[in-house]
Design a protein around this motif. Structure first.
Motif, PDB file in Angstrom:
ATOM      1  N   THR A   1      -6.421 -12.333   0.710  1.00  0.00           N
ATOM      2  CA  THR A   1      -7.174 -11.364  -0.093  1.00  0.00           C
ATOM      3  C   THR A   1      -6.739  -9.936   0.204  1.00  0.00           C
ATOM      4  O   THR A   1      -6.459  -9.159  -0.720  1.00  0.00           O
ATOM      5  CB  THR A   1      -8.689 -11.520   0.171  1.00  0.00           C
ATOM      6  OG1 THR A   1      -9.080 -12.856  -0.158  1.00  0.00           O
ATOM      7  CG2 THR A   1      -9.492 -10.527  -0.647  1.00  0.00           C
TER       8      THR A   1
ATOM      9  N   LEU B   1       2.455  -0.777  -5.962  1.00  0.00           N
ATOM     10  CA  LEU B   1       2.550  -0.256  -7.330  1.00  0.00           C
ATOM     11  C   LEU B   1       2.149   1.221  -7.364  1.00  0.00           C
ATOM     12  O   LEU B   1       2.839   2.049  -7.967  1.00  0.00           O
ATOM     13  CB  LEU B   1       1.660  -1.069  -8.271  1.00  0.00           C
ATOM     14  CG  LEU B   1       1.600  -0.579  -9.722  1.00  0.00           C
ATOM     15  CD1 LEU B   1       2.989  -0.619 -10.358  1.00  0.00           C
ATOM     16  CD2 LEU B   1       0.598  -1.404 -10.515  1.00  0.00           C
ATOM     17  N   ALA B   2       1.056   1.548  -6.699  1.00  0.00           N
ATOM     18  CA  ALA B   2       0.611   2.941  -6.645  1.00  0.00           C
ATOM     19  C   ALA B   2       1.675   3.818  -5.976  1.00  0.00           C
ATOM     20  O   ALA B   2       1.922   4.949  -6.421  1.00  0.00           O
ATOM     21  CB  ALA B   2      -0.717   3.050  -5.906  1.00  0.00           C
TER      22      ALA B   2
ATOM     23  N   LEU C   1      -0.214   5.756   1.156  1.00  0.00           N
ATOM     24  CA  LEU C   1       0.020   4.476   0.468  1.00  0.00           C
ATOM     25  C   LEU C   1       1.030   3.626   1.225  1.00  0.00           C
ATOM     26  O   LEU C   1       0.857   2.407   1.349  1.00  0.00           O
ATOM     27  CB  LEU C   1       0.485   4.730  -0.962  1.00  0.00           C
ATOM     28  CG  LEU C   1      -0.568   5.279  -1.910  1.00  0.00           C
ATOM     29  CD1 LEU C   1       0.074   5.805  -3.187  1.00  0.00           C
ATOM     30  CD2 LEU C   1      -1.600   4.194  -2.230  1.00  0.00           C
TER      31      LEU C   1
ATOM     32  N   SER D   1      -0.669   2.274   4.323  1.00  0.00           N
ATOM     33  CA  SER D   1      -1.645   1.252   3.916  1.00  0.00           C
ATOM     34  C   SER D   1      -0.957  -0.051   3.559  1.00  0.00           C
ATOM     35  O   SER D   1      -1.398  -1.136   3.956  1.00  0.00           O
ATOM     36  CB  SER D   1      -2.457   1.731   2.713  1.00  0.00           C
ATOM     37  OG  SER D   1      -3.173   2.887   3.029  1.00  0.00           O
ATOM     38  N   LEU D   2       0.129   0.053   2.827  1.00  0.00           N
ATOM     39  CA  LEU D   2       0.875  -1.134   2.419  1.00  0.00           C
ATOM     40  C   LEU D   2       1.352  -1.919   3.630  1.00  0.00           C
ATOM     41  O   LEU D   2       1.156  -3.132   3.716  1.00  0.00           O
ATOM     42  CB  LEU D   2       2.065  -0.717   1.544  1.00  0.00           C
ATOM     43  CG  LEU D   2       3.031  -1.811   1.120  1.00  0.00           C
ATOM     44  CD1 LEU D   2       2.334  -2.831   0.247  1.00  0.00           C
ATOM     45  CD2 LEU D   2       4.214  -1.201   0.381  1.00  0.00           C
TER      46      LEU D   2
ATOM     47  N   ALA E   1      -0.977  -5.194  -2.049  1.00  0.00           N
ATOM     48  CA  ALA E   1       0.138  -5.224  -3.001  1.00  0.00           C
ATOM     49  C   ALA E   1      -0.028  -4.153  -4.073  1.00  0.00           C
ATOM     50  O   ALA E   1       0.958  -3.604  -4.576  1.00  0.00           O
ATOM     51  CB  ALA E   1       0.248  -6.603  -3.634  1.00  0.00           C
ATOM     52  N   TRP E   2      -1.267  -3.840  -4.397  1.00  0.00           N
ATOM     53  CA  TRP E   2      -1.506  -2.781  -5.375  1.00  0.00           C
ATOM     54  C   TRP E   2      -1.076  -1.426  -4.833  1.00  0.00           C
ATOM     55  O   TRP E   2      -0.733  -0.518  -5.597  1.00  0.00           O
ATOM     56  CB  TRP E   2      -2.968  -2.766  -5.817  1.00  0.00           C
ATOM     57  CG  TRP E   2      -3.267  -3.916  -6.719  1.00  0.00           C
ATOM     58  CD1 TRP E   2      -3.866  -5.094  -6.375  1.00  0.00           C
ATOM     59  CD2 TRP E   2      -2.934  -4.025  -8.108  1.00  0.00           C
ATOM     60  NE1 TRP E   2      -3.938  -5.925  -7.461  1.00  0.00           N
ATOM     61  CE2 TRP E   2      -3.376  -5.289  -8.550  1.00  0.00           C
ATOM     62  CE3 TRP E   2      -2.314  -3.186  -9.014  1.00  0.00           C
ATOM     63  CZ2 TRP E   2      -3.213  -5.722  -9.850  1.00  0.00           C
ATOM     64  CZ3 TRP E   2      -2.147  -3.609 -10.326  1.00  0.00           C
ATOM     65  CH2 TRP E   2      -2.602  -4.876 -10.725  1.00  0.00           C
ATOM     66  N   ALA E   3      -1.083  -1.280  -3.518  1.00  0.00           N
ATOM     67  CA  ALA E   3      -0.596  -0.039  -2.914  1.00  0.00           C
ATOM     68  C   ALA E   3       0.888   0.147  -3.200  1.00  0.00           C
ATOM     69  O   ALA E   3       1.357   1.280  -3.350  1.00  0.00           O
ATOM     70  CB  ALA E   3      -0.861  -0.029  -1.409  1.00  0.00           C
TER      71      ALA E   3
ATOM     72  N   ASN F   1      -3.251  -9.268  -1.127  1.00  0.00           N
ATOM     73  CA  ASN F   1      -3.216  -9.043  -2.574  1.00  0.00           C
ATOM     74  C   ASN F   1      -3.704  -7.641  -2.929  1.00  0.00           C
ATOM     75  O   ASN F   1      -3.173  -7.001  -3.838  1.00  0.00           O
ATOM     76  CB  ASN F   1      -4.042 -10.100  -3.308  1.00  0.00           C
ATOM     77  CG  ASN F   1      -3.359 -11.444  -3.304  1.00  0.00           C
ATOM     78  OD1 ASN F   1      -2.140 -11.541  -3.306  1.00  0.00           O
ATOM     79  ND2 ASN F   1      -4.145 -12.511  -3.281  1.00  0.00           N
ATOM     80  N   ILE F   2      -4.697  -7.168  -2.200  1.00  0.00           N
ATOM     81  CA  ILE F   2      -5.180  -5.802  -2.417  1.00  0.00           C
ATOM     82  C   ILE F   2      -4.087  -4.798  -2.012  1.00  0.00           C
ATOM     83  O   ILE F   2      -3.814  -3.834  -2.722  1.00  0.00           O
ATOM     84  CB  ILE F   2      -6.485  -5.550  -1.643  1.00  0.00           C
ATOM     85  CG1 ILE F   2      -7.624  -6.387  -2.248  1.00  0.00           C
ATOM     86  CG2 ILE F   2      -6.842  -4.067  -1.630  1.00  0.00           C
ATOM     87  CD1 ILE F   2      -8.876  -6.448  -1.390  1.00  0.00           C
TER      88      ILE F   2
END
Length: 175
Positions: A19, A29-30, A59, A62-63, A25-27, A22-23
């Motif tokens: 989980t 893209l950002a 970011l 965080s990633l 992973a959005w970092a 997956n969250i």
């Protein structure tokens, strides 16, 4: 404790890494979008904002920090596997169990312990950027260090339980 119980606990613990991964992973893209925006603003419009540039650092951190346990779960960390790849499943499980118990968990516990004061001081000061116009959330960024250590501990326990389950299973795949 039965093999099924070990595998069940391991699967539940792995859902945490899945989980959060997956969250995180959005970092990624950002990170791409913000980096592209910084380049466009700087070179096409001669505009720049310290906060926007610092957000790339946030970011990126965080990633990597939030994605570390997910990467461990997916067996994506670098490993010198000259011998490991030829091992049977039980031998691989033994290596993973010992690696988790003797290396991963102690390092993560140390990281958690050593970062505690560092993060506590940052929170007490509500530490922000040293740059004028920078982001005021350095204390939140620093919090990701013990969070990452905790997530790795959870995934390490999951990996150790899964490996123990393989070692205790009745199937004789050690050849």
């Amino acid at each position: 404790m039965s093999v099924f119980t070990l595998q069940s606990i391991s699967a539940r613990l792995e859902r945490i890494a899945e989980t959060i991964g997956n969250i995180a992973a959005w970092a990624a893209l950002a990170l791409v979008i913000v980096t592209f925006a910084v380049v466009v603003f700087r070179y096409l419009f001669q505009l720049g904002w310290i906060a926007m540039q610092e957000s790339i650092l946030y970011l990126h951190a965080s990633l990597f920090l939030l994605g570390a346990a997910y990467t461990l779960k997916r067996d994506g960390h670098v490993r010198v596997d000259i011998f490991y790849r030829e091992f049977s499943e039980k031998r691989k499980a033994l290596v993973n169990l010992l690696g988790s118990i003797l290396l991963l968990l102690p390092v993560c516990v140390f990281l958690l312990w050593i970062s505690w004061d560092y993060v506590s001081v940052a929170w007490s000061l509500r530490e922000g950027s040293r740059e004028t116009g920078g982001l005021p959330y350095v204390y939140i960024l620093k919090t990701l260090i013990p969070v990452a250590a905790t997530l790795l501990i959870i995934q390490g326990i999951s990996q150790a339980l899964a490996s123990l389950g393989v070692l205790l299973s009745d199937q004789d795949s050690d050849s």
